[in-house]
Write a protein that holds these residues in place. Sequence first.
Motif, PDB file in Angstrom:
ATOM      1  N   PHE A 170       0.862  -1.184   0.000  1.00 40.04           N
ATOM      2  CA  PHE A 170       0.000   0.000   0.000  1.00 40.04           C
ATOM      3  C   PHE A 170       0.895   1.229   0.000  1.00 40.04           C
ATOM      4  N   VAL A 171       0.714   2.093  -0.992  1.00 41.64           N
ATOM      5  CA  VAL A 171       1.623   3.221  -1.177  1.00 41.64           C
ATOM      6  C   VAL A 171       0.848   4.545  -1.141  1.00 41.64           C
ATOM      7  N   PRO A 172       1.534   5.663  -0.882  1.00 39.25           N
ATOM      8  CA  PRO A 172       0.838   6.938  -0.694  1.00 39.25           C
ATOM      9  C   PRO A 172       0.163   7.480  -1.944  1.00 39.25           C
ATOM     10  N   ALA A 173      -0.798   8.358  -1.704  1.00 42.25           N
ATOM     11  CA  ALA A 173      -1.451   9.165  -2.737  1.00 42.25           C
ATOM     12  C   ALA A 173      -1.805  10.495  -2.090  1.00 42.25           C
ATOM     13  N   GLY A 190      -4.820   5.631  -0.885  1.00 44.26           N
ATOM     14  CA  GLY A 190      -3.510   5.315  -1.451  1.00 44.26           C
ATOM     15  C   GLY A 190      -3.637   4.469  -2.693  1.00 44.26           C
ATOM     16  N   GLY A 191      -2.514   3.950  -3.147  1.00 48.63           N
ATOM     17  CA  GLY A 191      -2.470   3.036  -4.281  1.00 48.63           C
ATOM     18  C   GLY A 191      -1.903   1.696  -3.839  1.00 48.63           C
ATOM     19  N   TRP A 192      -1.879   0.758  -4.767  1.00 46.72           N
ATOM     20  CA  TRP A 192      -1.352  -0.575  -4.476  1.00 46.72           C
ATOM     21  C   TRP A 192      -0.322  -0.971  -5.527  1.00 46.72           C
ATOM     22  N   VAL A 193       0.776  -1.543  -5.071  1.00 42.10           N
ATOM     23  CA  VAL A 193       1.750  -2.158  -5.959  1.00 42.10           C
ATOM     24  C   VAL A 193       1.629  -3.669  -5.799  1.00 42.10           C
ATOM     25  N   ALA A 208      -3.740  13.533  -6.659  1.00 45.53           N
ATOM     26  CA  ALA A 208      -3.170  14.684  -7.339  1.00 45.53           C
ATOM     27  C   ALA A 208      -1.676  14.411  -7.544  1.00 45.53           C
ATOM     28  N   TYR A 209      -1.020  15.298  -8.280  1.00 50.08           N
ATOM     29  CA  TYR A 209       0.423  15.154  -8.470  1.00 50.08           C
ATOM     30  C   TYR A 209       1.142  15.542  -7.174  1.00 50.08           C
ATOM     31  N   PHE A 210       2.073  14.711  -6.744  1.00 51.60           N
ATOM     32  CA  PHE A 210       2.814  14.978  -5.504  1.00 51.60           C
ATOM     33  C   PHE A 210       4.133  14.220  -5.533  1.00 51.60           C
ATOM     34  N   ARG A 211       4.978  14.521  -4.560  1.00 50.47           N
ATOM     35  CA  ARG A 211       6.326  13.957  -4.549  1.00 50.47           C
ATOM     36  C   ARG A 211       6.364  12.457  -4.296  1.00 50.47           C
ATOM     37  N   GLY A 212       5.251  11.891  -3.833  1.00 50.40           N
ATOM     38  CA  GLY A 212       5.221  10.463  -3.553  1.00 50.40           C
ATOM     39  C   GLY A 212       5.416   9.587  -4.776  1.00 50.40           C
ATOM     40  N   PHE A 213       5.059  10.092  -5.973  1.00 55.73           N
ATOM     41  CA  PHE A 213       5.232   9.272  -7.179  1.00 55.73           C
ATOM     42  C   PHE A 213       6.703   8.923  -7.398  1.00 55.73           C
ATOM     43  N   LYS A 214       7.600   9.870  -7.128  1.00 57.15           N
ATOM     44  CA  LYS A 214       9.030   9.591  -7.276  1.00 57.15           C
ATOM     45  C   LYS A 214       9.485   8.554  -6.259  1.00 57.15           C
ATOM     46  N   GLU A 215       8.958   8.638  -5.034  1.00 53.45           N
ATOM     47  CA  GLU A 215       9.321   7.658  -4.009  1.00 53.45           C
ATOM     48  C   GLU A 215       8.878   6.254  -4.418  1.00 53.45           C
ATOM     49  N   ILE A 216       7.692   6.164  -4.999  1.00 52.97           N
ATOM     50  CA  ILE A 216       7.175   4.861  -5.440  1.00 52.97           C
ATOM     51  C   ILE A 216       8.049   4.312  -6.566  1.00 52.97           C
ATOM     52  N   GLY A 217       8.441   5.194  -7.495  1.00 52.83           N
ATOM     53  CA  GLY A 217       9.308   4.760  -8.588  1.00 52.83           C
ATOM     54  C   GLY A 217      10.677   4.300  -8.118  1.00 52.83           C
ATOM     55  N   GLU A 218      11.151   4.888  -7.048  1.00 47.25           N
ATOM     56  CA  GLU A 218      12.446   4.488  -6.491  1.00 47.25           C
ATOM     57  C   GLU A 218      12.358   3.180  -5.702  1.00 47.25           C
ATOM     58  N   ASP A 254       7.669   9.794 -13.265  1.00 38.09           N
ATOM     59  CA  ASP A 254       8.248   9.686 -11.926  1.00 38.09           C
ATOM     60  C   ASP A 254       8.307   8.234 -11.450  1.00 38.09           C
ATOM     61  N   THR A 255       7.282   7.450 -11.807  1.00 41.56           N
ATOM     62  CA  THR A 255       7.235   6.059 -11.343  1.00 41.56           C
ATOM     63  C   THR A 255       8.197   5.143 -12.095  1.00 41.56           C
ATOM     64  N   ARG A 256       8.723   5.632 -13.222  1.00 36.97           N
ATOM     65  CA  ARG A 256       9.651   4.853 -14.045  1.00 36.97           C
ATOM     66  C   ARG A 256       9.017   3.586 -14.592  1.00 36.97           C
ATOM     67  N   GLY A 257       7.704   3.592 -14.695  1.00 37.60           N
ATOM     68  CA  GLY A 257       7.015   2.422 -15.233  1.00 37.60           C
ATOM     69  C   GLY A 257       7.319   2.220 -16.707  1.00 37.60           C
ATOM     70  N   ARG A 258       7.156   0.991 -17.171  1.00 34.14           N
ATOM     71  CA  ARG A 258       7.427   0.679 -18.571  1.00 34.14           C
ATOM     72  C   ARG A 258       6.225   0.983 -19.469  1.00 34.14           C
ATOM     73  N   VAL A 259       5.023   0.791 -18.935  1.00 34.93           N
ATOM     74  CA  VAL A 259       3.802   1.035 -19.718  1.00 34.93           C
ATOM     75  C   VAL A 259       2.792   1.736 -18.828  1.00 34.93           C
ATOM     76  N   MET A 260       2.134   2.768 -19.373  1.00 32.26           N
ATOM     77  CA  MET A 260       1.056   3.442 -18.646  1.00 32.26           C
ATOM     78  C   MET A 260      -0.285   3.045 -19.241  1.00 32.26           C
TER      79      MET A 260
END
Length: 309
Positions: A170-173, A190-193, A208-218, A254-260
């Motif tokens: 469970f990750v932030p949003a 939140g979101g789920w990985v 909304a857009y926030f700094r947590g997306f970069k943390e999730i990508g890392e 920010d999430t560095r995902g391969r596909v959106m």
Amino acid sequence: MIALRKRYYNYDRIKSQSTLRDTRRWQKERRKKIKDLSIRIPQSSKKEAQALRRNRSDFSITWIGHSTFLIQADGANILTDPVWANWMGYERRETEPGLPIEELPDIDYVLLSHNHYDHLHYGSLRKLKGNITYLVPHGMKNAFRRKGFTPVIEAEWWDTYKIGSLAFSFVPAQHWTRRGLTDANTSHWGGWVIQSSQQTVYFAGDSAYFRGFKEIGEAFDIDYTLMPIGAYEPEWMMGNAHLTPKDAVMAFMDTRGRVMVPMHYGAYRLADDTGPEALDQLFEAWEQFGLEKGKLAVLAIGETLWNKA
């Protein structure tokens, strides 16, 4: 003495909840806007309910509509934010769900992002088949138990639960919750990985857009990012709770995902934007940032994205 209920907060204590005054201003503005509501998000011409019920080995993602996905990984059937409701308040559903709820395979896990009506519909939960484990944000466990939905796992941000070959984190949003008049932010969001031996999926929920997306990508090596793009207009009101399509593309990077895979558009008119407008702005932002076309998977409602074993 009445016990005070716990309240939850965004990063940096940013407030996402609109006021009654905001709502009145929005309603006033909305009456002056003219929108073309005749164009609908298309249904897939290839519905694969039978193949999905038979599948025990291949990875797949099926967009049911709005924020509801059927994800199949490591032989498990996972459902996100299951909502088959025909109405959302006074707004009638604009597009039919991609699969009738009766045609789903038996569900193993239900993942809930937060306690808003367009993401949690108890009537839909009651119609699901299977030996289901419910994974919900902190503050929702007792409500699920009272309604007879067990077993239920309650998660705080960054909690991870490993079940067999799967891991659910469970990750932030940046969002908020409310279901009644007095329960604002008494449960989390939140979101789920979902990590499996086949693919890793990030279901962003609502944000909304926030700094947590970069943390999730890392923190995770993400293959598929399921990202909301709708309910952003007017931005002065929705901007602290929802992504614009351009924001969604930045969040994806920010999430560095391969596909959106875009979501949260075309089923319910929760704001002034329309589904086609959201998609047009998404394509425009994608081109603006120079991203590869193959990294964007826009699904028709009911379409399945397969990754064969």
